[in-house]
Write a protein that holds these residues in place. Structure first.
Motif, PDB file in Angstrom:
ATOM      1  N   TYR A   1      60.482  44.653  39.636  1.00 47.61           N
ATOM      2  CA  TYR A   1      59.673  43.439  39.486  1.00 47.61           C
ATOM      3  C   TYR A   1      60.353  42.447  38.537  1.00 47.61           C
ATOM      4  N   ASP A   2      60.042  41.194  38.704  1.00 50.26           N
ATOM      5  CA  ASP A   2      60.583  40.115  37.877  1.00 50.26           C
ATOM      6  C   ASP A   2      59.855  40.123  36.534  1.00 50.26           C
ATOM      7  N   ARG A   3      60.518  40.611  35.482  1.00 50.06           N
ATOM      8  CA  ARG A   3      59.876  40.772  34.189  1.00 50.06           C
ATOM      9  C   ARG A   3      59.489  39.434  33.553  1.00 50.06           C
ATOM     10  N   LYS A   4      60.226  38.373  33.884  1.00 47.47           N
ATOM     11  CA  LYS A   4      59.948  37.082  33.270  1.00 47.47           C
ATOM     12  C   LYS A   4      58.809  36.358  33.968  1.00 47.47           C
ATOM     13  N   ARG A   5      58.830  36.309  35.289  1.00 45.16           N
ATOM     14  CA  ARG A   5      57.806  35.568  36.043  1.00 45.16           C
ATOM     15  C   ARG A   5      56.573  36.405  36.342  1.00 45.16           C
ATOM     16  N   GLY A   6      56.762  37.689  36.530  1.00 49.24           N
ATOM     17  CA  GLY A   6      55.648  38.535  36.943  1.00 49.24           C
ATOM     18  C   GLY A   6      54.784  38.960  35.774  1.00 49.24           C
ATOM     19  N   ARG A   7      53.849  38.112  35.373  1.00 51.07           N
ATOM     20  CA  ARG A   7      53.037  38.375  34.185  1.00 51.07           C
ATOM     21  C   ARG A   7      51.608  38.798  34.514  1.00 51.07           C
ATOM     22  N   PHE A   8      51.290  38.887  35.804  1.00 48.19           N
ATOM     23  CA  PHE A   8      49.943  39.308  36.200  1.00 48.19           C
ATOM     24  C   PHE A   8      50.040  40.189  37.436  1.00 48.19           C
ATOM     25  N   LEU A   9      49.020  41.053  37.581  1.00 46.91           N
ATOM     26  CA  LEU A   9      48.893  41.893  38.774  1.00 46.91           C
ATOM     27  C   LEU A   9      47.575  41.611  39.462  1.00 46.91           C
ATOM     28  N   LEU A  10      47.573  41.741  40.756  1.00 48.24           N
ATOM     29  CA  LEU A  10      46.334  41.777  41.532  1.00 48.24           C
ATOM     30  C   LEU A  10      46.162  43.205  42.034  1.00 48.24           C
ATOM     31  N   ALA A  11      45.056  43.845  41.670  1.00 52.07           N
ATOM     32  CA  ALA A  11      44.734  45.184  42.163  1.00 52.07           C
ATOM     33  C   ALA A  11      43.648  45.061  43.216  1.00 52.07           C
ATOM     34  N   GLU A  12      43.853  45.710  44.360  1.00 49.94           N
ATOM     35  CA  GLU A  12      42.921  45.585  45.491  1.00 49.94           C
ATOM     36  C   GLU A  12      42.468  46.959  45.965  1.00 49.94           C
ATOM     37  N   GLY A  13      41.166  47.112  46.139  1.00 53.34           N
ATOM     38  CA  GLY A  13      40.594  48.358  46.628  1.00 53.34           C
ATOM     39  C   GLY A  13      40.427  48.360  48.129  1.00 53.34           C
ATOM     40  N   ALA A  14      40.239  49.562  48.690  1.00 50.68           N
ATOM     41  CA  ALA A  14      40.176  49.720  50.141  1.00 50.68           C
ATOM     42  C   ALA A  14      38.755  49.743  50.684  1.00 50.68           C
ATOM     43  N   ASP A  15      37.735  49.593  49.828  1.00 48.33           N
ATOM     44  CA  ASP A  15      36.365  49.600  50.355  1.00 48.33           C
ATOM     45  C   ASP A  15      36.009  48.224  50.900  1.00 48.33           C
ATOM     46  N   GLY A  16      34.863  48.138  51.561  1.00 52.48           N
ATOM     47  CA  GLY A  16      34.484  46.921  52.267  1.00 52.48           C
ATOM     48  C   GLY A  16      34.143  45.742  51.384  1.00 52.48           C
ATOM     49  N   SER A  17      34.031  45.952  50.062  1.00 54.95           N
ATOM     50  CA  SER A  17      33.719  44.828  49.179  1.00 54.95           C
ATOM     51  C   SER A  17      34.950  44.016  48.832  1.00 54.95           C
ATOM     52  N   SER A  18      36.139  44.495  49.249  1.00 51.33           N
ATOM     53  CA  SER A  18      37.400  43.826  48.906  1.00 51.33           C
ATOM     54  C   SER A  18      37.497  43.583  47.404  1.00 51.33           C
ATOM     55  N   MET A  19      37.203  44.625  46.632  1.00 50.60           N
ATOM     56  CA  MET A  19      37.267  44.504  45.170  1.00 50.60           C
ATOM     57  C   MET A  19      38.684  44.174  44.737  1.00 50.60           C
ATOM     58  N   THR A  20      38.850  43.059  44.058  1.00 51.74           N
ATOM     59  CA  THR A  20      40.156  42.621  43.570  1.00 51.74           C
ATOM     60  C   THR A  20      40.014  42.142  42.136  1.00 51.74           C
ATOM     61  N   ARG A  21      40.992  42.535  41.302  1.00 53.07           N
ATOM     62  CA  ARG A  21      40.946  42.164  39.894  1.00 53.07           C
ATOM     63  C   ARG A  21      42.338  41.817  39.394  1.00 53.07           C
ATOM     64  N   THR A  22      42.385  40.850  38.467  1.00 56.65           N
ATOM     65  CA  THR A  22      43.630  40.498  37.794  1.00 56.65           C
ATOM     66  C   THR A  22      43.841  41.420  36.592  1.00 56.65           C
ATOM     67  N   ILE A  23      45.062  41.960  36.453  1.00 54.90           N
ATOM     68  CA  ILE A  23      45.430  42.789  35.315  1.00 54.90           C
ATOM     69  C   ILE A  23      46.609  42.117  34.603  1.00 54.90           C
ATOM     70  N   PRO A  24      46.478  41.762  33.328  1.00 49.24           N
ATOM     71  CA  PRO A  24      47.614  41.165  32.607  1.00 49.24           C
ATOM     72  C   PRO A  24      48.786  42.150  32.528  1.00 49.24           C
ATOM     73  N   MET A  25      49.992  41.658  32.714  1.00 43.95           N
ATOM     74  CA  MET A  25      51.159  42.533  32.756  1.00 43.95           C
ATOM     75  C   MET A  25      51.418  43.224  31.420  1.00 43.95           C
TER      76      MET A  25
END
Length: 448
Positions: A219-243
């Protein structure tokens, strides 16, 4: 009378599962009246039974019981062990009327009946936005990608077998829903610690460090400062995680819990573990991680899981669970049957690190005594505290106040409301007060 010469007091456990279909349908004010009546009836019946046993003499010690005179059950009769039938009433439970559908709902862990710091997997609280699934692990995949073609040198897809072959770690951490104690923001709403604080559990989690997987992907250590985590259930749960949380090495791709695979209700076969951060970010049924250069402002962090401030504005991205504690014994719904010695016990935790100390008051905060912290005291993990107490039969206001290693001190409701008002839902870490009445009954109260 001192603790040393005080007679041991008897504690009547909080009655469980007292809500009938009528009570579930009742309006809030009517439900509170019905609850008060149900608790009083159960307490009176149990107290009467205890008095009869004392008066008649104890045949349980005078005569050998059947289990001392015959063979017991065969070994491995149950391929997977279960609790005793006498403990069957200790369950995680839904709060009546909290949500219109059971799939998008929450169950509360029975904190009043647990020991130590580890929550049994079968009593771990649940929060689902679309219900839970039992997913075939042979078909589950985790995709790691970037928000653009340059964010990762090598986007990858992992099977569960591939993830489980990577070096693993095991760590104890608490997980708390951001809405835990949320019903109490305006005023007293529920009677027992199971419902005031039961969106809280603690487990040993086993998995792969997320940073190790990202480094495999380049991963790009300089630009990649956030993550999107996505779950597989029907609610499409997605959250930002600071790098920075990921780069600390603390965030796990977890498949194990308390020595076995995750339970389906807890995200089997794969979930995210983000220590110290509210539970909604611990995405269950994890299927995708995306590396990006800015927060993603998803539905569950832009509109939900935000703090409603007194001026009507929303405070966003307040994910850390601040220092908090609660006395679990004595607590709401329990009854102290005698004057004498009791062991005050409870739990403390902080999303910022280890618990440094817990103070306990039995007079509404006028005087405080330092509680004993049971070991181990671990980072972003529940800590059990205890304090010996002799109850003299007079009303008492029992509360605890935790301090973490960063110096953060748990606030009172007055202090919290001065900043946050009364209309919020999330991130309520105020000091909890239990009123022990002269009758011995314990009630949930708030001090003005």
């Amino acid at each position: 009378m001192t603790v040393d010469d005080a007679a041991p007091g008897r504690l009547l456990r909080a009655p469980e599962n007292l809500l009938s279909a009528e009570q579930l349908r009742a309006a809030p004010e009517q439900r509170r009246r019905l609850l008060r009546g149900a608790f009083a009836t159960a307490a009176a019946a149990l107290a009467a039974g205890a008095a009869r046993a004392q008066a008649a003499g104890d045949d349980n010690i005078l005569s050998l019981p059947p289990h001392s005179l015959a063979l017991g059950q065969p070994v491995a009769l149950e391929g997977y062990g279960k609790p005793s039938k006498y403990e069957a009433n200790l369950q995680r439970r839904q709060s009546p009327g909290l949500t219109p559908t059971r799939q998008a709902s929450v169950s509360f862990a029975p904190l009043q009946g647990l020991f130590g710091i580890v929550t049994p997997s079968g009593l771990h609280f649940e929060r689902h936005h679309q219900g839970w699934w039992d997913i075939d692990p042979s078909k589950h995949r985790l995709m790691v990608n970037g928000s653009d073609a340059q964010m990762l040198r090598r986007p990858m897809v992992f099977t569960m077998d591939e993830l489980m072959r990577l070096p693993s770690v095991s760590r104890f951490h608490f997980i708390e829903c951001g809405a835990n104690t949320g019903m109490e923001w305006g005023n007293v709403a529920v009677p027992t610690v199971q419902y005031t604080h039961g969106m809280l559990s603690c487990s040993e989690f086993t998995g792969v460090r997320l940073i190790d997987v990202l480094e495999m992907c380049g991963y790009d250590r300089k630009r990649g400062r956030f993550l999107l985590a996505e779950g597989a259930d029907g609610s499409s749960m997605t959250r930002t995680i600071p790098m920075e949380l990921v780069e600390s090495g603390d965030v796990l791709l977890a498949y194990g819990q308390n020595g076995e695979m995750l339970r389906p209700e807890n995200g089997y076969p794969l979930r995210l573990v983000v220590p110290g951060v509210q539970g909604v970010s611990w995405v269950k049924y994890l299927r995708r991680v995306e590396v990006g250069d800015m927060p993603y402002a998803t539905k569950d962090e832009d509109v939900h899981y935000v703090d409603l401030m007194p001026d009507g504005q929303h405070r966003q991205y307040t994910s850390i669970q601040e220092v908090k504690s609660v006395v679990t014994t004595p607590s709401g719904g329990q009854v102290l049957l005698d004057k004498g010695f009791y062991n005050i016990s409870g739990l403390a935790w902080s999303g910022r690190g280890r618990i440094k100390k817990v103070d306990v008051s039995v007079d509404g905060g006028r005087n405080w005594r330092a509680a004993v912290l049971q070991t181990p005291v671990m980072d972003r993990c529940l800590t059990r505290f205890t304090l010996p107490w002799t109850w003299d039969g007079k009303p008492a206001l029992v509360m605890s106040r935790a301090t973490d290693e960063t110096g953060q001190v748990q606030a009172t409701y007055q202090q919290m409301r001065a900043v946050r008002g009364r209309r919020s839902i999330y991130h309520n870490n105020s000091i909890q007060t239990w009123l022990v009445q002269e009758s011995g009954e314990v009630k949930n109260v708030q001090l003005s």
